[in-house]
Design a protein around this motif. Sequence first.
Motif, mmCIF file in Angstrom:
data_model
loop_
_atom_site.group_PDB
_atom_site.id
_atom_site.type_symbol
_atom_site.label_atom_id
_atom_site.label_comp_id
_atom_site.label_asym_id
_atom_site.label_seq_id
_atom_site.Cartn_x
_atom_site.Cartn_y
_atom_site.Cartn_z
ATOM 1 N N ILE A 82 0.832 -1.203 0.000
ATOM 2 C CA ILE A 82 0.000 0.000 0.000
ATOM 3 C C ILE A 82 0.866 1.252 0.000
ATOM 4 O O ILE A 82 0.568 2.227 -0.704
ATOM 5 C CB ILE A 82 -0.985 -0.014 1.182
ATOM 6 C CG1 ILE A 82 -2.041 -1.111 0.960
ATOM 7 C CG2 ILE A 82 -1.647 1.346 1.378
ATOM 8 C CD1 ILE A 82 -2.940 -1.371 2.153
ATOM 9 N N ALA A 83 1.963 1.229 0.754
ATOM 10 C CA ALA A 83 2.859 2.390 0.786
ATOM 11 C C ALA A 83 3.459 2.665 -0.587
ATOM 12 O O ALA A 83 3.651 3.824 -0.967
ATOM 13 C CB ALA A 83 3.964 2.174 1.821
ATOM 14 N N GLU A 84 3.748 1.608 -1.333
ATOM 15 C CA GLU A 84 4.375 1.764 -2.644
ATOM 16 C C GLU A 84 3.375 2.005 -3.767
ATOM 17 O O GLU A 84 3.659 2.754 -4.693
ATOM 18 C CB GLU A 84 5.220 0.525 -2.967
ATOM 19 C CG GLU A 84 6.423 0.359 -2.072
ATOM 20 C CD GLU A 84 7.150 -0.957 -2.303
ATOM 21 O OE1 GLU A 84 6.729 -1.750 -3.182
ATOM 22 O OE2 GLU A 84 8.133 -1.205 -1.592
ATOM 23 N N GLN A 85 2.208 1.346 -3.691
ATOM 24 C CA GLN A 85 1.299 1.370 -4.838
ATOM 25 C C GLN A 85 -0.104 1.894 -4.526
ATOM 26 O O GLN A 85 -0.883 2.115 -5.445
ATOM 27 C CB GLN A 85 1.193 -0.034 -5.436
ATOM 28 C CG GLN A 85 2.540 -0.537 -5.922
ATOM 29 C CD GLN A 85 2.442 -1.932 -6.509
ATOM 30 O OE1 GLN A 85 1.455 -2.260 -7.161
ATOM 31 N NE2 GLN A 85 3.455 -2.735 -6.286
ATOM 32 N N GLY A 86 -0.442 2.009 -3.258
ATOM 33 C CA GLY A 86 -1.744 2.547 -2.887
ATOM 34 C C GLY A 86 -2.781 1.492 -2.545
ATOM 35 O O GLY A 86 -2.648 0.325 -2.922
ATOM 36 N N GLN A 87 -3.804 1.941 -1.834
ATOM 37 C CA GLN A 87 -4.884 1.058 -1.376
ATOM 38 C C GLN A 87 -5.652 0.446 -2.551
ATOM 39 O O GLN A 87 -6.002 -0.729 -2.515
ATOM 40 C CB GLN A 87 -5.847 1.833 -0.468
ATOM 41 C CG GLN A 87 -7.001 1.025 0.084
ATOM 42 C CD GLN A 87 -6.582 -0.002 1.116
ATOM 43 O OE1 GLN A 87 -5.585 0.171 1.812
ATOM 44 N NE2 GLN A 87 -7.343 -1.072 1.226
ATOM 45 N N ASP A 88 -5.921 1.227 -3.583
ATOM 46 C CA ASP A 88 -6.665 0.706 -4.730
ATOM 47 C C ASP A 88 -5.904 -0.433 -5.409
ATOM 48 O O ASP A 88 -6.507 -1.439 -5.818
ATOM 49 C CB ASP A 88 -6.962 1.816 -5.733
ATOM 50 C CG ASP A 88 -7.991 2.812 -5.215
ATOM 51 O OD1 ASP A 88 -8.730 2.471 -4.255
ATOM 52 O OD2 ASP A 88 -8.054 3.924 -5.762
ATOM 53 N N ALA A 89 -4.601 -0.283 -5.520
ATOM 54 C CA ALA A 89 -3.790 -1.337 -6.125
ATOM 55 C C ALA A 89 -3.818 -2.598 -5.259
ATOM 56 O O ALA A 89 -3.843 -3.720 -5.785
ATOM 57 C CB ALA A 89 -2.354 -0.862 -6.327
ATOM 58 N N TRP A 90 -3.812 -2.418 -3.934
ATOM 59 C CA TRP A 90 -3.884 -3.577 -3.034
ATOM 60 C C TRP A 90 -5.200 -4.314 -3.222
ATOM 61 O O TRP A 90 -5.240 -5.544 -3.326
ATOM 62 C CB TRP A 90 -3.707 -3.161 -1.578
ATOM 63 C CG TRP A 90 -3.867 -4.298 -0.622
ATOM 64 C CD1 TRP A 90 -4.902 -4.508 0.237
ATOM 65 C CD2 TRP A 90 -2.978 -5.409 -0.435
ATOM 66 N NE1 TRP A 90 -4.713 -5.680 0.941
ATOM 67 C CE2 TRP A 90 -3.540 -6.244 0.542
ATOM 68 C CE3 TRP A 90 -1.768 -5.767 -1.016
ATOM 69 C CZ2 TRP A 90 -2.929 -7.418 0.963
ATOM 70 C CZ3 TRP A 90 -1.147 -6.954 -0.597
ATOM 71 C CH2 TRP A 90 -1.730 -7.752 0.374
#
Length: 184
Positions: A82-90
């Motif tokens: 999430i820190a690298e790619q964001g909540q939506d990506a997770w």
Amino acid sequence: MSDGMFRTVTGLRRGYDPDEVDEFFAHARSLYEQGPPTGLSSAQVRGVAFDMVRGGYVTAAVDAALDRLEAAFVARHRAQFIAEQGQDAWMAHLGAQARTLYGRLGRPDGDRFAPPQGREPGYEPADVDALCHRLIAYFDTGAPLTAAELRSATFRRRTGRNGYAEGPVDAFVARAVEVLLGVE
């Protein structure tokens, strides 16, 4: 009691080899605290096996600690992702993992998994199908279900062609645990 990390079984009973367990948990702690984030995966934690020895560690206590360790590695992976790619990506990542389960979930009862080979034991299809129905309800309606419930699921034995092969069922449940841990 033992001087190790867990209680030991009494008498002539068998439990997990204390040296193996202590070594694994020391290694896991080191990787979690100082190692690379990819040093140990939740699947590797879930797949670890220990020899059984007389006077070993109580298996239920070690298994519970392994469950907590797996959850910790999943939480760490989730936070990093999430820190690298964001909540939506997770959430997209979890959705992709969940979709790998749908093929089996969409099959009719009694036909979700192949039967065991030859004389190998298998699982009772009705038990496995009941768990699949709980997963369907979880995905479709948000019915309550936890990774711990999946982990503790047990299936009666069924021999012959009327059962489900254990390996594919175990792999499927492991993937479902991974998906639920990612949400929890």
